[in-house]
Design a protein around this motif. Structure first.
Motif, PDB file in Angstrom:
ATOM      1  N   CYS A   1       0.832  -1.207   0.000  1.00 54.68           N
ATOM      2  CA  CYS A   1       0.000   0.000   0.000  1.00 54.68           C
ATOM      3  C   CYS A   1       0.867   1.257   0.000  1.00 54.68           C
ATOM      4  CB  CYS A   1      -0.931   0.002   1.203  1.00 54.68           C
ATOM      5  SG  CYS A   1      -2.317  -1.147   1.104  1.00 54.68           S
ATOM      6  N   LEU A   2       1.867   1.309   0.863  1.00 57.29           N
ATOM      7  CA  LEU A   2       2.723   2.491   0.922  1.00 57.29           C
ATOM      8  C   LEU A   2       3.457   2.705  -0.399  1.00 57.29           C
ATOM      9  CD1 LEU A   2       4.283   2.294   4.507  1.00 57.29           C
ATOM     10  CD2 LEU A   2       2.397   3.730   3.724  1.00 57.29           C
ATOM     11  N   SER A   3       3.920   1.617  -1.011  1.00 56.12           N
ATOM     12  CA  SER A   3       4.634   1.739  -2.289  1.00 56.12           C
ATOM     13  C   SER A   3       3.710   2.269  -3.378  1.00 56.12           C
ATOM     14  CB  SER A   3       5.216   0.379  -2.695  1.00 56.12           C
ATOM     15  OG  SER A   3       6.143  -0.089  -1.731  1.00 56.12           O
ATOM     16  N   LEU A   4       2.493   1.741  -3.425  1.00 59.71           N
ATOM     17  CA  LEU A   4       1.524   2.190  -4.420  1.00 59.71           C
ATOM     18  C   LEU A   4       1.174   3.657  -4.207  1.00 59.71           C
ATOM     19  CD1 LEU A   4      -0.367   1.235  -6.771  1.00 59.71           C
ATOM     20  CD2 LEU A   4      -2.113   0.906  -5.002  1.00 59.71           C
ATOM     21  N   ILE A   5       0.948   4.043  -2.959  1.00 61.21           N
ATOM     22  CA  ILE A   5       0.599   5.430  -2.661  1.00 61.21           C
ATOM     23  C   ILE A   5       1.747   6.361  -3.026  1.00 61.21           C
ATOM     24  CG2 ILE A   5       0.037   7.043  -0.796  1.00 61.21           C
ATOM     25  CD1 ILE A   5      -1.348   4.635   0.601  1.00 61.21           C
ATOM     26  N   TRP A   6       2.971   5.935  -2.768  1.00 64.43           N
ATOM     27  CA  TRP A   6       4.123   6.782  -3.110  1.00 64.43           C
ATOM     28  C   TRP A   6       4.196   7.011  -4.617  1.00 64.43           C
ATOM     29  CZ3 TRP A   6       6.653  10.219  -0.651  1.00 64.43           C
ATOM     30  CH2 TRP A   6       7.839  10.735  -1.181  1.00 64.43           C
ATOM     31  N   ASP A   7       3.774   6.024  -5.383  1.00 59.88           N
ATOM     32  CA  ASP A   7       3.798   6.155  -6.842  1.00 59.88           C
ATOM     33  C   ASP A   7       2.653   7.013  -7.374  1.00 59.88           C
ATOM     34  OD1 ASP A   7       6.056   4.588  -7.088  1.00 59.88           O
ATOM     35  OD2 ASP A   7       4.943   2.739  -7.488  1.00 59.88           O
ATOM     36  N   HIS A   8       1.479   6.930  -6.734  1.00 60.79           N
ATOM     37  CA  HIS A   8       0.284   7.557  -7.310  1.00 60.79           C
ATOM     38  C   HIS A   8      -0.288   8.705  -6.483  1.00 60.79           C
ATOM     39  CE1 HIS A   8      -0.195   4.603 -10.546  1.00 60.79           C
ATOM     40  NE2 HIS A   8       0.267   3.731  -9.672  1.00 60.79           N
ATOM     41  N   ALA A   9       0.032   8.796  -5.206  1.00 56.67           N
ATOM     42  CA  ALA A   9      -0.472   9.885  -4.360  1.00 56.67           C
ATOM     43  C   ALA A   9       0.588  10.264  -3.332  1.00 56.67           C
ATOM     44  CB  ALA A   9      -1.774   9.474  -3.677  1.00 56.67           C
ATOM     45  N   PRO A  10       1.790  10.619  -3.796  1.00 56.34           N
ATOM     46  CA  PRO A  10       2.890  10.904  -2.856  1.00 56.34           C
ATOM     47  C   PRO A  10       2.532  12.034  -1.911  1.00 56.34           C
ATOM     48  CG  PRO A  10       3.403  11.710  -5.065  1.00 56.34           C
ATOM     49  CD  PRO A  10       2.180  10.870  -5.202  1.00 56.34           C
ATOM     50  N   GLY A  11       2.983  11.894  -0.674  1.00 56.21           N
ATOM     51  CA  GLY A  11       2.701  12.887   0.353  1.00 56.21           C
ATOM     52  C   GLY A  11       1.464  12.583   1.164  1.00 56.21           C
TER      53      GLY A  11
ATOM     54  N   VAL B   1      -4.159   9.463  11.871  1.00 51.25           N
ATOM     55  CA  VAL B   1      -4.160  10.657  11.030  1.00 51.25           C
ATOM     56  C   VAL B   1      -3.267  11.696  11.700  1.00 51.25           C
ATOM     57  CG1 VAL B   1      -5.545  12.443   9.910  1.00 51.25           C
ATOM     58  CG2 VAL B   1      -6.535  10.170  10.329  1.00 51.25           C
ATOM     59  N   LEU B   2      -2.221  12.120  11.001  1.00 50.42           N
ATOM     60  CA  LEU B   2      -1.288  13.110  11.544  1.00 50.42           C
ATOM     61  C   LEU B   2      -1.569  14.470  10.904  1.00 50.42           C
ATOM     62  CD1 LEU B   2       2.052  11.081  11.605  1.00 50.42           C
ATOM     63  CD2 LEU B   2       0.354  11.370  13.408  1.00 50.42           C
ATOM     64  N   TRP B   3      -1.722  15.475  11.746  1.00 48.59           N
ATOM     65  CA  TRP B   3      -2.051  16.838  11.305  1.00 48.59           C
ATOM     66  C   TRP B   3      -0.891  17.747  11.679  1.00 48.59           C
ATOM     67  CZ3 TRP B   3      -4.867  20.007   8.499  1.00 48.59           C
ATOM     68  CH2 TRP B   3      -5.092  21.325   8.907  1.00 48.59           C
ATOM     69  N   ASP B   4      -0.318  18.421  10.687  1.00 50.27           N
ATOM     70  CA  ASP B   4       0.838  19.287  10.950  1.00 50.27           C
ATOM     71  C   ASP B   4       0.456  20.761  11.016  1.00 50.27           C
ATOM     72  OD1 ASP B   4       0.397  20.043   8.343  1.00 50.27           O
ATOM     73  OD2 ASP B   4       2.363  19.435   7.581  1.00 50.27           O
ATOM     74  N   GLY B   5      -0.844  21.035  11.107  1.00 51.08           N
ATOM     75  CA  GLY B   5      -1.319  22.409  11.115  1.00 51.08           C
ATOM     76  C   GLY B   5      -1.786  22.882   9.761  1.00 51.08           C
ATOM     77  N   ARG B   6      -1.509  22.054   8.733  1.00 49.49           N
ATOM     78  CA  ARG B   6      -1.887  22.419   7.369  1.00 49.49           C
ATOM     79  C   ARG B   6      -2.391  21.231   6.570  1.00 49.49           C
ATOM     80  NH1 ARG B   6       0.849  22.941   2.404  1.00 49.49           N
ATOM     81  NH2 ARG B   6       2.661  21.935   3.357  1.00 49.49           N
ATOM     82  N   ILE B   7      -1.761  20.057   6.782  1.00 50.97           N
ATOM     83  CA  ILE B   7      -2.044  18.874   5.973  1.00 50.97           C
ATOM     84  C   ILE B   7      -2.266  17.661   6.868  1.00 50.97           C
ATOM     85  CG2 ILE B   7      -1.072  17.255   4.273  1.00 50.97           C
ATOM     86  CD1 ILE B   7       0.451  19.569   3.060  1.00 50.97           C
ATOM     87  N   CYS B   8      -3.215  16.812   6.499  1.00 52.42           N
ATOM     88  CA  CYS B   8      -3.407  15.507   7.131  1.00 52.42           C
ATOM     89  C   CYS B   8      -2.673  14.446   6.313  1.00 52.42           C
ATOM     90  CB  CYS B   8      -4.892  15.134   7.194  1.00 52.42           C
ATOM     91  SG  CYS B   8      -5.836  16.008   8.461  1.00 52.42           S
ATOM     92  N   ARG B   9      -1.943  13.584   7.013  1.00 52.27           N
ATOM     93  CA  ARG B   9      -1.290  12.444   6.376  1.00 52.27           C
ATOM     94  C   ARG B   9      -1.731  11.180   7.104  1.00 52.27           C
ATOM     95  NH1 ARG B   9       2.476  16.554   6.639  1.00 52.27           N
ATOM     96  NH2 ARG B   9       3.426  17.194   4.651  1.00 52.27           N
ATOM     97  N   LEU B  10      -1.744  10.065   6.389  1.00 56.88           N
ATOM     98  CA  LEU B  10      -2.285   8.815   6.911  1.00 56.88           C
ATOM     99  C   LEU B  10      -1.178   7.821   7.190  1.00 56.88           C
ATOM    100  CD1 LEU B  10      -5.191   8.440   4.323  1.00 56.88           C
ATOM    101  CD2 LEU B  10      -5.237   9.633   6.516  1.00 56.88           C
ATOM    102  N   VAL B  11      -1.283   7.122   8.316  1.00 55.53           N
ATOM    103  CA  VAL B  11      -0.344   6.062   8.656  1.00 55.53           C
ATOM    104  C   VAL B  11      -1.130   4.814   9.051  1.00 55.53           C
ATOM    105  CG1 VAL B  11       1.437   7.683   9.422  1.00 55.53           C
ATOM    106  CG2 VAL B  11      -0.166   6.752  11.092  1.00 55.53           C
ATOM    107  N   ASP B  12      -0.463   3.668   8.973  1.00 53.79           N
ATOM    108  CA  ASP B  12      -1.007   2.371   9.383  1.00 53.79           C
ATOM    109  C   ASP B  12      -1.896   1.748   8.314  1.00 53.79           C
ATOM    110  OD1 ASP B  12      -1.625   0.098  10.686  1.00 53.79           O
ATOM    111  OD2 ASP B  12      -2.575   1.018  12.417  1.00 53.79           O
ATOM    112  N   PHE B  13      -1.256   1.101   7.343  1.00 50.28           N
ATOM    113  CA  PHE B  13      -1.966   0.453   6.241  1.00 50.28           C
ATOM    114  C   PHE B  13      -1.890  -1.062   6.319  1.00 50.28           C
ATOM    115  CE2 PHE B  13      -1.692   4.720   4.712  1.00 50.28           C
ATOM    116  CZ  PHE B  13      -2.749   4.876   3.837  1.00 50.28           C
TER     117      PHE B  13
END
Length: 252
Positions: free
Chosen positions: A14-24, A152-164
């Motif tokens: 999942c992480l590899s696919l996301i890095w290829d198609h939805a990086p960040g 879900v990690l929030w840096d004050g501007r963007i949400c990023r997802l962990v745990d796939f």
């Protein structure tokens, strides 16, 4: 911590696919290792603090919805080419699993209100056997499958997802129902059941199908919160009763 259910494979693919198609959207995968016989996935560290504790702000909701939408738009052919199958407890496996779990005998005496919980379990069993209960799934995108707000990690501007580790091919409407019904989110009202799917770009039809799937996930959490299960031990007294009332209200 084990190889039994293929969690490490799911995480890596999942992480590899996301890095290829939805990086960040999720951490960049770096390498795979084995430590003391256990699988290890090494990934980059992403900034931010986990969500939870209260409703999302409008900015958080929009950013999280955008992240989910990017996953849902990854083409099915690329998901298949990456060797990623249906998510864990997907639409083909969760209903029969719930039916089996709720047929098992359970001592409800540790509950605060055993009769209330028993009535909800009986109603859930009856609901699961109704014909034409759920809409046919439309497996069209990639899902994280575990949107505990802590993932879900929030840096004050963007949400990023962990745990796939449970992620995979899914029906976005099915996953959105899972997300809004997650016990860690529902009890503190983290996800808005209407605002989150709208931010994820769900169509009117998808939102209607999401609402049809919500009772299924509510029943799932009722099963997880029964005595003898981890959810019963990890949550405060009264959580099972709260879920029983919620299931009864959703089923109608």
């Amino acid at each position: 911590m084990s190889w039994d259910d293929g969690e490490a494979d799911r995480e890596w693919r999942c992480l590899s696919l996301i890095w290829d198609h939805a990086p960040g959207t999720a951490p960049r995968p770096l390498r795979r290792e084995t430590a003391d016989g256990h699988p290890v996935v090494v990934m980059e560290r992403v900034p931010g603090l986990p969500l939870g504790g209260g409703p999302l702000s409008a900015a958080q909701n929009d950013s999280l919805g955008a992240a989910l939408g990017r996953l849902y738009r990854i083409p099915v052919e690329h998901i298949a080419a990456a060797g990623i199958s249906e998510r864990r407890f997907g639409p083909s496996t969760l209903p029969p699993a719930l039916t089996a779990w709720l047929q098992e005998a359970c001592d409800l005496s540790p509950c605060q209100e055993p009769a209330l919980v028993a009535d909800a379990v009986d109603a859930a069993r009856e609901w699961l056997f109704r014909p034409g209960l759920l809409p046919p799934p439309q497996l069209t995108g990639l899902g994280i499958a575990d949107l505990n707000p802590a993932n879900v990690l929030w840096d004050g501007r963007i949400c990023r997802l962990v745990d796939f580790e449970y992620g995979g091919l899914t029906d976005p409407a099915y996953d959105l129902a899972d997300h809004v019904e997650h016990i860690a989110a529902r009890l503190s009202g983290v996800f808005d059941p209407e605002a989150l799917p709208a931010a994820a770009g769900a169509s009117a039809d998808a939102r209607e199908r999401m609402r049809a799937y919500r009772p299924l996930w509510a029943v799932h959490w009722l099963a997880m919160l029964l005595p003898g299960n981890g959810g019963f031990r990890r949550n405060p007294p009264g959580t099972t009763e709260s879920q029983a009332r919620h299931v009864t209200a959703l089923i109608g």
